[in-house]
Design an enzyme around this catalytic site. Structure first.
Site, short mmCIF file in Angstrom:
data_model
loop_
_atom_site.label_atom_id
_atom_site.label_comp_id
_atom_site.label_asym_id
_atom_site.label_seq_id
_atom_site.Cartn_x
_atom_site.Cartn_y
_atom_site.Cartn_z
N LEU A 192 -13.99 -6.00 0.93
CA LEU A 192 -14.11 -7.31 1.57
C LEU A 192 -15.31 -8.09 1.02
CD1 LEU A 192 -13.32 -6.45 5.30
CD2 LEU A 192 -11.85 -7.63 3.66
N CYS B 73 -33.55 5.97 7.99
CA CYS B 73 -32.33 6.77 7.84
C CYS B 73 -32.61 8.11 7.16
CB CYS B 73 -31.30 5.98 7.04
SG CYS B 73 -30.54 4.62 7.95
#
Length: 348
Positions: free
Chosen positions: A143, A308
């Protein structure tokens, strides 16, 4: 004490709060939007959560920040997912990413003449590797316009005629069947409410005995109800509308789609090493990163990657490669008797 107070003042710790970074996405997810109603934020009506329009906005926010910035962070491989480090920290990032691409191809059992779908194909690295090393035809969908444009250019240079890259929602792929499907770092964008439909659609696109590999970050423990409606830092600035779900949710969705789960591998420690390497790349190229995307976005990304890395290292989140097969007549799966077929020589 005076020096500490001065530091607090300089950093904005006293007085009115500093304005948030301008990189915050206006379509950030709030609890009110999870159940499908339309949101009204900043005076504008926002598309329904995980609609095609909103997913395209969320993907564009994260990935369309400039291919040069991603190349600086990710390195030459242009692979934005967990690498495979068979020798631990003694390896290097590019080798780890090549090893991961090969591991996926081996798990999928790719052979010349097969047709493969790469869902969320990124900048085309997996599609190119599969076509070049395993002789398969590949359709890749993303996308992100910037990903698509660079992937098309890379395909033209490296494997012309073997890979088709599309700017397309996976839900709009209807030209199956495919012998194999890879979904790497994509199902985190699907969301719990859409996960069953995601699995159903991909299963419908597979040939009998075809394999699906789902590579996704997962929660270590069952999710608890959120105590607040405000979005997290990552939701606001990095991954809008992303949902990190337990492995059990993914397995349930795949089984509900009629797929047989044959293997699962956790790569949690591998992702910690990968994220550390990305942090090193960003810090080493800091001045260039700021010139490319501005200091606000560079800072939010550094905080995101470092946080993270700690989360994976300390076991707060994990990542799984789940391999499933669509059984053929009589339960035929065409799977090997052990893992040796896809683990031998990986990372050499």
């Amino acid at each position: 004490m005076a020096r500490a107070a001065a530091t607090v003042l300089l950093e904005g710790g006293l007085g009115r709060p500093l304005p948030p970074p301008s990189t915050e996405i206006p379509t950030r997810r709030l609890r009110l939007g999870v159940h499908g109603e339309r949101l009204h934020l900043h005076g504008r009506e926002q598309p329904q959560l995980h609609s095609r329009e909103r997913d395209a906005q969320a993907i564009s926010h994260h990935y369309d920040v400039g291919n040069d910035f991603y190349r600086l962070v990710l390195g030459p491989s242009m692979v934005y997912s967990c690498g495979y480090w068979p020798s631990g920290p003694d390896g290097d990032l590019d080798a780890a990413q090549r090893g991961k691409l090969d591991l996926i191809c081996r798990k999928l059992g790719l052979r010349p003449g097969m047709r493969m779908l790469d869902v969320g194909c990124g900048w085309g690295s997996l599609a190119i590797h599969a076509a070049r090393e395993y002789g398969v035809e590949v359709v890749g969908v993303t996308l992100s316009r910037e990903q698509r444009d660079l992937a098309v250019e890379r395909v033209r240079r490296e494997v012309p005629g073997r890979v088709e890259i599309r700017l397309q929602d996976y839900r709009d792929v209807t030209d199956g069947p495919f012998d194999a499907i890879a979904s790497v770092g994509m199902s985190e964008h699907v969301g719990r409410a859409e996960l069953a439909g995601y699995a159903d659609h991909l299963a419908d696109l597979l040939v009998p005995s075809g394999r699906l590999l789902n590579h996704a970050i997962a929660a270590v423990r069952p999710l608890q109800p959120r105590k607040r409606s405000a979005p997290s830092f990552i939701e606001r600035y990095i991954f809008p509308d992303g949902e990190i779900l337990p492995l059990s949710d993914t397995v349930t969705a795949l089984q509900g789609a009629g797929l047989e789960v044959r293997d699962d591998e956790s790569l949690r420690e591998h992702y910690g090493l990968t994220l550390r390497a990305w942090v090193d790349n960003l810090q080493a190229g800091w001045d260039e990163a700021v010139a490319l995307v501005g200091v606000e976005r560079a800072r939010t990304w550094l905080l995101y990657l470092a946080t993270c890395a700690l989360a994976f290292e300390r076991g707060k989140v994990t990542i799984h490669q789940v391999l499933a097969v669509k059984q053929g007549p009589g339960g035929r799966a065409r799977m090997g008797w052990n893992r040796r077929a896809w683990t031998d020589s990986i990372g050499d």
